[in-house]
Enzyme design. Structure first.
Site, short mmCIF file in Angstrom:
data_model
loop_
_atom_site.label_atom_id
_atom_site.label_comp_id
_atom_site.label_asym_id
_atom_site.label_seq_id
_atom_site.Cartn_x
_atom_site.Cartn_y
_atom_site.Cartn_z
N LYS A 64 11.02 14.31 40.05
CA LYS A 64 11.01 12.86 39.86
C LYS A 64 11.69 12.17 41.04
O LYS A 64 11.20 11.17 41.56
CB LYS A 64 11.73 12.49 38.54
CG LYS A 64 10.92 12.84 37.30
CD LYS A 64 11.71 12.70 36.01
CE LYS A 64 10.86 13.18 34.82
NZ LYS A 64 11.54 13.13 33.53
N GLN A 108 17.47 12.02 31.53
CA GLN A 108 16.63 13.18 31.21
C GLN A 108 17.05 13.80 29.88
O GLN A 108 18.24 14.02 29.63
CB GLN A 108 16.74 14.21 32.36
CG GLN A 108 15.84 15.43 32.19
CD GLN A 108 14.35 15.11 32.30
OE1 GLN A 108 13.94 14.13 32.91
NE2 GLN A 108 13.53 15.94 31.69
N ASP A 131 11.28 4.99 30.76
CA ASP A 131 10.74 6.00 29.84
C ASP A 131 9.97 5.34 28.69
O ASP A 131 9.20 6.01 28.00
CB ASP A 131 11.89 6.80 29.23
CG ASP A 131 12.09 8.16 29.87
OD1 ASP A 131 11.08 8.74 30.32
OD2 ASP A 131 13.23 8.63 29.92
N1 GUN Z 1 12.30 15.38 28.74
C1 GUN Z 1 11.03 15.82 28.62
N2 GUN Z 1 10.16 14.83 28.90
C2 GUN Z 1 10.90 13.75 29.20
C3 GUN Z 1 10.57 12.42 29.58
O1 GUN Z 1 9.41 12.03 29.68
N3 GUN Z 1 11.63 11.59 29.81
C4 GUN Z 1 12.91 12.00 29.70
N4 GUN Z 1 13.86 11.12 29.94
N5 GUN Z 1 13.25 13.22 29.34
C5 GUN Z 1 12.25 14.09 29.10
#
Ligand code: GUN
Length: 297
Positions: A64, A108, A131
């Site tokens: 990311k 995350q 998100d």
């Molecule tokens: N953990 C697994 N997928 C995601 C996501 O799309 N966003 C976040 N913040 N954590 C995750």
């Protein structure tokens, strides 16, 4: 944008090439990020917070951050040890909420055991919630006025659009009802005017539900959970699962080879929704920057 190139699985299904579409989305994001920087004198900013060192999370977070920079988005990295008290994580989120350089905040998941995930996620300013997990953004999506939309479901919709897969009127079955994927996926499909069924551990006859579906979204997180021969001939299959087999191979939730003999369209794992999720995150970060600057998008 025309449909991306045509590739077929050995079984005959057309491959939904998430990697190729994500590259195109990222190129558009980079253009919009550059236009934002030219207009406002700063690049859009995305803060990615990781607490602890979950191995899979570390891979995603690295990806990311790297993709942000490549798209011309400023990346603010915050890595906290697993032992960080909840109050300190909360204080960091509040600091990022107040920081004018930060347009998007991503915490995350999963957070370490003992941390109240809802308390942390609810603290993120909904205007910076790239998100799309905050109840305000979930609520707006539920009321068919989406603002910041959860990245993986949004990626499914974008992929379907790019390939001209008709969702209006389609019988869609979402397998998995998590807050991250299954539930918002159902809301996205409803927004797209599909007829939606959501399956979960309480579902009585999963096979019958999947067999009826013209669009299947699998978001369970279990290797080959959906046998290929459950797939309705001509269906579009979106596999959100990323599971590592005992032999170290990455596979989805749907048994790919046999499903590809029946489906018209199928996403590969890897190279399907994984890259799309990151691309839609970057797109959300630029959207958030414009929205915060008062530009209607
Ligand atoms: N953990 C697994 N997928 C995601 C996501 O799309 N966003 C976040 N913040 N954590 C995750």
């Amino acid at each position: 944008m025309g449909a991306p190139g045509e590739q077929r699985a050995a079984g005959g299904a057309r491959i939904l090439d998430g990697k190729a579409v994500a590259a195109r989305v990222r190129a558009q994001v980079a253009e919009r990020a550059a236009a934002f920087a030219a207009r406002f004198g700063r690049r859009p900013g995305l803060a990615v917070v990781q607490v602890g060192e979950d191995a899979a999370s570390s891979v995603y977070v690295r990806n990311k951050r790297k993709s942000s920079l490549e798209a011309g988005i400023e990346s603010f990295a915050h890595d906290l040890p697993a032992s960080t008290p909840e109050g300190e994580i909360l204080a960091l989120v509040q600091k990022l909420n107040a920081d004018p350089r930060v347009d998007g905040i991503l915490v995350q998941l999963p957070l370490p055991k003992g941390v109240d995930t809802n308390r942390i996620m609810d603290a993120v300013d909904p205007a910076k919630d790239v998100d799309g997990f905050h109840p305000v953004n979930t609520g707006l999506l539920a009321q068919k006025r989406p603002r910041l939309r959860p990245c993986t479901p949004f990626g499914v919709i974008r992929l379907a659009q790019e390939y001209g897969i008709e969702l209006t009127g389609a019988r869609a079955c979402v397998v998995g009802a998590s807050n991250i994927v299954g539930r918002p996926m159902a809301l996205e499909l409803l927004l797209a005017r599909a007829t939606v069924t959501v399956c979960h551990t309480g579902t009585r006859d999963l096979r019958a539900e999947v067999e009826r579906a013209e669009v299947v979204v699998a978001a369970v997180g279990k290797e080959d959970f959906i046998p290929g021969d459950w797939i309705r001939p001509g269906a579009a299959v979106f596999d959100v699962g990323i599971n590592r087999t005992a032999a170290g191979k990455l596979v989805g939730d749907v048994e790919f080879e046999r499903a590809a003999e029946r489906a018209a369209w199928i996403t590969p794992v890897p190279g399907g929704l994984g890259p799309m999720t990151i691309a839609m995150l970057l797109s959300n970060a630029v959207d958030a920057a414009y929205l915060r600057a008062g530009v209607h998008i």
